[in-house]
Design a protein around this motif. Structure first.
Motif, PDB file in Angstrom:
ATOM      1  N   LEU A 257     -12.637 -18.180  15.245  1.00 58.63           N
ATOM      2  CA  LEU A 257     -12.838 -16.797  14.829  1.00 58.63           C
ATOM      3  C   LEU A 257     -11.550 -16.209  14.265  1.00 58.63           C
ATOM      4  N   GLU A 258     -10.432 -16.516  14.904  1.00 56.75           N
ATOM      5  CA  GLU A 258      -9.155 -15.979  14.450  1.00 56.75           C
ATOM      6  C   GLU A 258      -8.840 -16.442  13.033  1.00 56.75           C
ATOM      7  N   ASP A 259      -9.177 -17.684  12.716  1.00 58.41           N
ATOM      8  CA  ASP A 259      -8.964 -18.195  11.365  1.00 58.41           C
ATOM      9  C   ASP A 259      -9.785 -17.398  10.357  1.00 58.41           C
ATOM     10  N   ARG A 260     -11.014 -17.067  10.710  1.00 57.72           N
ATOM     11  CA  ARG A 260     -11.866 -16.294   9.810  1.00 57.72           C
ATOM     12  C   ARG A 260     -11.382 -14.848   9.692  1.00 57.72           C
ATOM     13  N   PHE A 261     -10.818 -14.336  10.761  1.00 56.50           N
ATOM     14  CA  PHE A 261     -10.253 -12.988  10.701  1.00 56.50           C
ATOM     15  C   PHE A 261      -9.062 -12.952   9.740  1.00 56.50           C
ATOM     16  N   PHE A 262      -8.237 -13.977   9.781  1.00 57.53           N
ATOM     17  CA  PHE A 262      -7.105 -14.044   8.858  1.00 57.53           C
ATOM     18  C   PHE A 262      -7.590 -14.081   7.409  1.00 57.53           C
ATOM     19  N   ARG A 263      -8.639 -14.827   7.163  1.00 52.18           N
ATOM     20  CA  ARG A 263      -9.183 -14.910   5.799  1.00 52.18           C
ATOM     21  C   ARG A 263      -9.731 -13.550   5.343  1.00 52.18           C
ATOM     22  N   MET A 264     -10.389 -12.854   6.266  1.00 52.72           N
ATOM     23  CA  MET A 264     -10.910 -11.534   5.934  1.00 52.72           C
ATOM     24  C   MET A 264      -9.772 -10.554   5.692  1.00 52.72           C
ATOM     25  N   GLU A 265      -8.714 -10.669   6.474  1.00 53.42           N
ATOM     26  CA  GLU A 265      -7.548  -9.799   6.298  1.00 53.42           C
ATOM     27  C   GLU A 265      -6.931 -10.004   4.916  1.00 53.42           C
ATOM     28  N   VAL A 266      -6.819 -11.262   4.489  1.00 50.93           N
ATOM     29  CA  VAL A 266      -6.290 -11.554   3.155  1.00 50.93           C
ATOM     30  C   VAL A 266      -7.179 -10.932   2.088  1.00 50.93           C
ATOM     31  N   PHE A 267      -8.488 -11.059   2.232  1.00 51.07           N
ATOM     32  CA  PHE A 267      -9.425 -10.497   1.261  1.00 51.07           C
ATOM     33  C   PHE A 267      -9.263  -8.983   1.150  1.00 51.07           C
ATOM     34  N   LEU A 268      -9.214  -8.290   2.283  1.00 49.95           N
ATOM     35  CA  LEU A 268      -9.087  -6.832   2.268  1.00 49.95           C
ATOM     36  C   LEU A 268      -7.769  -6.388   1.651  1.00 49.95           C
ATOM     37  N   ASN A 269      -6.705  -7.107   1.968  1.00 48.98           N
ATOM     38  CA  ASN A 269      -5.400  -6.726   1.437  1.00 48.98           C
ATOM     39  C   ASN A 269      -5.278  -7.021  -0.055  1.00 48.98           C
ATOM     40  N   LYS A 270      -5.969  -8.030  -0.543  1.00 52.80           N
ATOM     41  CA  LYS A 270      -6.022  -8.255  -1.986  1.00 52.80           C
ATOM     42  C   LYS A 270      -6.809  -7.136  -2.666  1.00 52.80           C
ATOM     43  N   GLN A 271      -7.886  -6.673  -2.018  1.00 57.48           N
ATOM     44  CA  GLN A 271      -8.695  -5.602  -2.565  1.00 57.48           C
ATOM     45  C   GLN A 271      -7.898  -4.305  -2.724  1.00 57.48           C
ATOM     46  N   ALA A 272      -6.917  -4.096  -1.855  1.00 58.51           N
ATOM     47  CA  ALA A 272      -6.132  -2.858  -1.899  1.00 58.51           C
ATOM     48  C   ALA A 272      -5.407  -2.697  -3.231  1.00 58.51           C
ATOM     49  N   PHE A 273      -5.091  -3.814  -3.895  1.00 59.23           N
ATOM     50  CA  PHE A 273      -4.341  -3.757  -5.149  1.00 59.23           C
ATOM     51  C   PHE A 273      -5.222  -3.410  -6.344  1.00 59.23           C
ATOM     52  N   LEU A 274      -6.523  -3.280  -6.126  1.00 59.48           N
ATOM     53  CA  LEU A 274      -7.432  -2.941  -7.218  1.00 59.48           C
ATOM     54  C   LEU A 274      -7.402  -1.455  -7.544  1.00 59.48           C
TER      55      LEU A 274
ATOM     56  N   LYS B 137       4.254  -8.503  -5.511  1.00 56.06           N
ATOM     57  CA  LYS B 137       2.972  -9.177  -5.281  1.00 56.06           C
ATOM     58  C   LYS B 137       2.721 -10.283  -6.299  1.00 56.06           C
ATOM     59  N   SER B 138       3.191 -10.088  -7.528  1.00 54.86           N
ATOM     60  CA  SER B 138       3.000 -11.110  -8.562  1.00 54.86           C
ATOM     61  C   SER B 138       3.779 -12.383  -8.250  1.00 54.86           C
ATOM     62  N   GLY B 139       4.737 -12.297  -7.344  1.00 56.87           N
ATOM     63  CA  GLY B 139       5.524 -13.474  -6.964  1.00 56.87           C
ATOM     64  C   GLY B 139       4.951 -14.240  -5.789  1.00 56.87           C
ATOM     65  N   ILE B 140       3.831 -13.778  -5.248  1.00 60.38           N
ATOM     66  CA  ILE B 140       3.197 -14.508  -4.144  1.00 60.38           C
ATOM     67  C   ILE B 140       2.699 -15.859  -4.657  1.00 60.38           C
ATOM     68  N   LEU B 141       2.859 -16.897  -3.852  1.00 61.70           N
ATOM     69  CA  LEU B 141       2.546 -18.256  -4.272  1.00 61.70           C
ATOM     70  C   LEU B 141       1.081 -18.410  -4.679  1.00 61.70           C
ATOM     71  N   THR B 142       0.861 -19.211  -5.724  1.00 67.17           N
ATOM     72  CA  THR B 142      -0.479 -19.461  -6.226  1.00 67.17           C
ATOM     73  C   THR B 142      -1.018 -20.781  -5.669  1.00 67.17           C
TER      74      THR B 142
ATOM     75  N   TYR C 182       0.872  -5.542   0.933  1.00 62.89           N
ATOM     76  CA  TYR C 182       1.854  -6.531   0.500  1.00 62.89           C
ATOM     77  C   TYR C 182       2.551  -7.163   1.703  1.00 62.89           C
ATOM     78  N   VAL C 183       2.927  -6.347   2.669  1.00 65.01           N
ATOM     79  CA  VAL C 183       3.591  -6.876   3.866  1.00 65.01           C
ATOM     80  C   VAL C 183       2.688  -7.880   4.572  1.00 65.01           C
ATOM     81  N   LYS C 184       1.404  -7.556   4.693  1.00 59.43           N
ATOM     82  CA  LYS C 184       0.473  -8.447   5.384  1.00 59.43           C
ATOM     83  C   LYS C 184       0.236  -9.736   4.601  1.00 59.43           C
ATOM     84  N   LEU C 185       0.130  -9.629   3.282  1.00 59.07           N
ATOM     85  CA  LEU C 185      -0.054 -10.833   2.469  1.00 59.07           C
ATOM     86  C   LEU C 185       1.187 -11.723   2.521  1.00 59.07           C
ATOM     87  N   LYS C 186       2.342 -11.099   2.520  1.00 60.51           N
ATOM     88  CA  LYS C 186       3.585 -11.874   2.588  1.00 60.51           C
ATOM     89  C   LYS C 186       3.708 -12.556   3.950  1.00 60.51           C
TER      90      LYS C 186
END
Length: 362
Positions: A301-318, A22-27, A329-333
Motif C-alpha cells: 500500500l505504501e508503494d501505491r501511496f508514493f505513486r499517488m503522491e507523485v501523480f498529485l504533485n505533478k498535477q500541481a504544475f498544471l 522541476k525541468s531538471g528532475i530526472l527523466t 517540487y520538494v516532494k518530487l525531489k
C-alpha cells in the motif's frame, strides 16, 4: 484577476525558478542509463550528465550510498533556502510550513535519543537539514525528557502543536510513533487551515494534496495498529480531521480489525479502491498458508501511496500563479532522492534483479 496579478508581481520570479528546477528532475531515459551502471563510479559519471552535474566530483572512492543521498539532499536544501531567502509574505510563511514536517521528525529523533540516554549532539548530525532551526542546539542541553519538553515549548516553532496535544508525562508513557502521529495530525490540520486563507488556486491545489496526505496517514495508522496494544479509541484520536475519508471513512477505519475492513472503508474513494484491488490484499490471504502478512500488505500500500503522491504533485504544475508548486517540487525531489538511493544501493549490493523497483517521475 487582481489577486492573480498581485501574486505574479510578488512571486512570479520564484515560481519561474521552481519550474526551472522541476525541468531538471530526472527523466525515464536518464533512469534507464543509471540502472545500466555496473559500479557507483559509473553511476557518478552518468549523473554528471544531468542537472546534478559534478556534485560528487570531490568525493573520494569508494563512494557510499549514504554520501550520494546526503549530497543530493543538500542540493534540494540549497534550492529551497534560495527560494525561502527571496520570498515575501505570505509565501515565506507557506515555505515555513513545509519545513515543519521535517522539524517534527527531527524533534522526535531527539526525544527518542533522550529517552534512551543517547548523546543528542550525535543525533543532530542525523537530523534532516530542512528541519533544522536556529534554536535546535538548545534542545541538546536537555538531559531529561521533562527538560526537553520545556525546551520544545519555548525554543521551537512547533510549540503550539506540542502544547495543545501533549504533556511532558506523555513523552514517557506514549509510544514514540503515537507522539509523532499526534503532533503531525495537529500540523496537517493547521497547514490545511492556513492554505484555506491563501485563496484560489493555491487553496484548491494544496488542500487536495494535504487531504491525500491526511488519508494516507489515517490508513497507515490503522494498518500498523493491527495486533498492537493501541486501542481503537486511541487510534481514532490520531486521525487528522481532514481528507476525503473524513468523517465517514475515518469512523469506519477506527473500528477496523483487518485489511478487508480497511478496504471497505476506502470504497467511497475510487483512487483508494484501486490501490487495494491492485494490491490483492485481504485478510484471508494475509493469514493463509504461504500468504502475505499485514506487514507486506502495508508495504504494498505504501508503494501505491508514493505513486499517488507523485501523480498529485505533478498535477500541481498544471496551474500557474499558485504556491502548490513549491510544496510539490520538494516532494518530487524527495522521491527522486529515494530513487537514486535505491538504484545506488542495488548497484552496491549487486542486486540487479530489484534495481527497477523505484518510482519514476517523468
Amino acid at each position: 484577476m487582481e489577486a492573480l496579478f498581485l501574486t505574479c508581481i510578488d512571486n512570479g520570479f520564484l515560481e519561474g525558478i521552481v519550474r526551472g528546477y522541476k525541468s531538471g528532475i530526472l527523466t525515464q531515459s536518464q533512469y534507464a542509463n543509471l540502472t545500466q551502471c555496473e559500479t557507483l563510479e559509473d553511476f557518478r559519471t552518468q549523473l554528471s550528465a544531468t542537472d546534478y552535474g559534478g556534485f560528487l566530483a570531490n568525493e573520494s572512492l569508494p563512494l557510499s550510498t549514504s554520501t550520494i543521498q546526503e549530497k543530493a539532499t543538500q542540493i534540494l536544501v540549497d534550492q529551497f533556502n534560495y527560494l525561502r531567502g527571496n520570498a515575501v509574505e505570505p509565501l515565506n510563511k507557506f515555505l515555513e510550513y513545509i519545513t515543519y514536517s521535517y522539524m517534527i521528525d527531527n524533534i522526535i529523533l531527539l526525544i527518542t535519543g533522550t529517552l534512551h540516554e543517547r548523546d543528542t549532539h550525535e543525533l543532530l548530525e542525523r537530523c534532516h537539514p530542512l528541519g533544522v532551526f536556529e534554536s535546535m542546539p538548545a534542545l541538546c542541553v536537555a538531559t531529561t525528557v521533562e527538560e526537553l519538553y520545556q525546551s520544545v515549548l519555548v525554543e521551537t516553532p512547533l510549540a503550539p502543536y506540542f502544547r495543545d496535544c501533549l504533556s511532558a508525562n506523555d513523552l514517557d508513557d506514549l509510544n514514540i510513533e503515537i507522539i509523532r502521529s499526534t503532533v503531525y495530525k495537529a500540523y496537517l490540520e493547521d497547514f490545511h487551515s492556513f492554505c484555506g486563507t491563501l485563496g484560489q488556486p493555491t487553496q484548491d491545489v494544496m488542500q487536495r494534496t494535504l487531504a491525500f496526505e491526511a488519508d494516507r496517514r489515517t490508513i497507515n495508522i490503522t494498518v500498523n495498529s493491527f495486533n498492537t496494544e493501541l486501542s481503537k479509541e486511541q487510534r481514532a484520536k490520531l486521525f487528522p480531521t481532514i481528507g476525503r475519508l473524513w468523517p465517514e471513512g475515518n469512523n469506519q477505519l477506527a473500528k477496523a480489525d483487518d485489511i478487508d475492513q480497511v478496504r471497505a472503508a476506502c470504497e467511497t474513494v475510487s483512487e483508494y479502491r484501486t490501490f487495494f484491488n491492485d494490491a490483492g490484499v485481504s485478510s484471508s490471504s494475509a493469514h493463509g498458508n504461504g500468504g502475505i502478512d499485514d506487514l507486506a500488505a502495508a508495504s504494498m500500500l505504501e508503494d501505491r501511496f508514493f505513486r499517488m503522491e507523485v501523480f498529485l504533485n505533478k498535477q500541481a504544475f498544471l496551474q500557474q500563479f499558485q504556491y502548490g508548486v513549491f510544496f510539490s517540487y520538494v516532494k518530487l525531489k524527495e522521491q527522486e532522492i529515494r530513487n537514486l538511493t535505491w538504484i545506488a544501493e542495488c548497484i552496491a549490493q549487486d542486486a540487479k534483479d530489484r534495481i527497477q523497483d523505484f518510482i519514476p517521475i517523468f
